[in-house]
Scaffold this motif. Structure first.
Motif, PDB file in Angstrom:
ATOM      1  N   GLN A 197       0.826  -1.201   0.000  1.00 27.46           N
ATOM      2  CA  GLN A 197       0.000   0.000   0.000  1.00 27.46           C
ATOM      3  C   GLN A 197       0.861   1.252   0.000  1.00 27.46           C
ATOM      4  O   GLN A 197       0.596   2.215  -0.733  1.00 27.46           O
ATOM      5  N   HIS A 198       1.924   1.244   0.806  1.00 25.72           N
ATOM      6  CA  HIS A 198       2.851   2.385   0.826  1.00 25.72           C
ATOM      7  C   HIS A 198       3.487   2.592  -0.548  1.00 25.72           C
ATOM      8  O   HIS A 198       3.599   3.732  -1.029  1.00 25.72           O
ATOM      9  N   LEU A 199       3.932   1.512  -1.158  1.00 31.24           N
ATOM     10  CA  LEU A 199       4.598   1.606  -2.452  1.00 31.24           C
ATOM     11  C   LEU A 199       3.651   2.120  -3.538  1.00 31.24           C
ATOM     12  O   LEU A 199       4.021   2.978  -4.351  1.00 31.24           O
ATOM     13  N   LYS A 200       2.422   1.620  -3.533  1.00 31.54           N
ATOM     14  CA  LYS A 200       1.452   2.053  -4.541  1.00 31.54           C
ATOM     15  C   LYS A 200       1.056   3.517  -4.346  1.00 31.54           C
ATOM     16  O   LYS A 200       0.895   4.265  -5.318  1.00 31.54           O
ATOM     17  N   ASP A 201       0.912   3.917  -3.094  1.00 32.22           N
ATOM     18  CA  ASP A 201       0.579   5.324  -2.822  1.00 32.22           C
ATOM     19  C   ASP A 201       1.675   6.253  -3.335  1.00 32.22           C
ATOM     20  O   ASP A 201       1.394   7.332  -3.865  1.00 32.22           O
ATOM     21  N   LYS A 202       2.917   5.833  -3.188  1.00 28.30           N
ATOM     22  CA  LYS A 202       4.026   6.657  -3.643  1.00 28.30           C
ATOM     23  C   LYS A 202       4.136   6.664  -5.163  1.00 28.30           C
ATOM     24  O   LYS A 202       4.686   7.604  -5.761  1.00 28.30           O
ATOM     25  N   LEU A 203       3.607   5.629  -5.800  1.00 31.75           N
ATOM     26  CA  LEU A 203       3.676   5.540  -7.258  1.00 31.75           C
ATOM     27  C   LEU A 203       2.619   6.421  -7.935  1.00 31.75           C
ATOM     28  O   LEU A 203       2.801   6.844  -9.088  1.00 31.75           O
TER      29      LEU A 203
END
Length: 317
Positions: free
Chosen positions: A194-200
């Motif tokens: 979730q963190h990675l997708k939010d940053k993407l």
């Protein structure tokens, strides 16, 4: 080098991997570290933010601290080490990897487990200060893989780099990813993803020719993320090519500076190949310590000074 005998004894309540890992990541607080931020420009015109903290008296020694996946330089596993080293006369830099300092980085690429070119830029920047003749580097998790790859790739290292410490290191990235995707680690994998997708998401607006909202919606697992973003943004064919080329395990035989690995046997993120016993026995510069407990970066000890932090200070001394 013979395998080191660990002396770590956790509190009775912290013996379970989940408890020590979650407490250390979400509950632990470290106070008393005053950080000063410096932004440096990288050779590709992107930037890194470095958070400096200093010993009371001017020091000629410094430790560079590298965080883990979706971490930053204010995480307690960074500031805890910085505080201990500052209190013992050694300056510290907490490195924020690209896009991890609270501000999106400039380029489509960001950071990954094998991005040793950025670590090299930090080391070279430290050397421009003309103050430090001893540089130590400590990496946590993803940052631990990076520093072991850095000292084992075969490039000529500055003579000032004296020792490295790697804690909870997924030196076999494919094996570690498989462990993270297993049922026992489902809650961790969901949180990371979730963190990675939010940053993407901002990169979709910034770089519409590279990635789309439809691409983002197809990402269901960490391997998907590495297939669609990490590998393509950083010059790899796919996720498996990235895991293969960025894993530090293959570089361990080449390490020529004293290097300490601390991996807990109950770290649920690590696969069997992340315990490089053969490599440590065959390389006199590689020291492997495998405490029974500690989870993932969860080496809870007395006075809020973690076992891995004390061992890092002992190792550089």
């Amino acid at each position: 080098m013979p395998i080191l005998e660990p002396t770590y004894k956790p509190p009775f309540w912290a013996k379970k991997s989940f408890v020590s890992t979650v407490f250390s990541g979400l509950v632990r607080k470290v106070s008393g570290v005053e950080q000063t931020r410096e932004r440096i420009t990288l050779p590709d015109n992107d930037f890194l933010d470095l958070d400096w903290s200093y010993a009371e008296k001017k020091s000629n020694k410094i430790i560079i601290l590298l965080h883990g996946l979706e971490g930053h330089a204010q995480r307690p596993y960074i500031t805890g080490t910085a505080k201990l080293f500052n209190d013992n006369g050694i300056d510290a830099i907490g490195v924020n990897f690209r896009g991890c300092s609270g501000e999106p980085n400039v380029l489509y690429r960001s950071y990954h487990s094998g991005a040793t070119e950025d670590l090299d830029s930090v080391v070279k920047h430290v050397l421009t200060k003309n103050q430090y003749n001893e540089i130590y580097i400590k990496g946590i998790s993803l940052g631990a893989n990076m520093v072991l790859k850095y000292v084992g790739e075969g490039n000529e290292l500055p003579k000032e780099v004296k020792a490295v410490i790697a804690v909870s290191v997924p030196c076999d990235l494919k094996g570690s990813c498989d462990e993270l995707l297993s049922f026992k680690n489902k809650h961790y994998a969901i949180r990371f993803l979730q963190h990675l997708k939010d940053k993407l998401k901002p990169k979709i607006l910034q770089f519409p020719n590279n990635i789309s909202a439809a691409d983002l919606n197809t990402i269901k697992t960490l391997i998907d993320f590495d297939h669609i973003y990490t590998s393509k943004a950083h010059g790899f064919t796919d996720a498996y090519d990235y895991y293969d080329k960025a894993s530090s395990l293959q570089f361990l035989p080449n390490i020529k500076v004293p290097s300490l690995i601390i991996n807990a046997l109950n770290d649920s993120f690590l696969s069997p190949d992340c315990f490089p016993i053969k490599e440590a026995k065959e390389n006199p510069n590689l020291f492997l310590e495998m405490p029974k407990y500690g989870g993932h970066v969860g080496f809870i000890s007395k006075k809020n000074i973690y076992y891995n932090e004390l061992r890092a200070l002992e190792f550089v001394n």
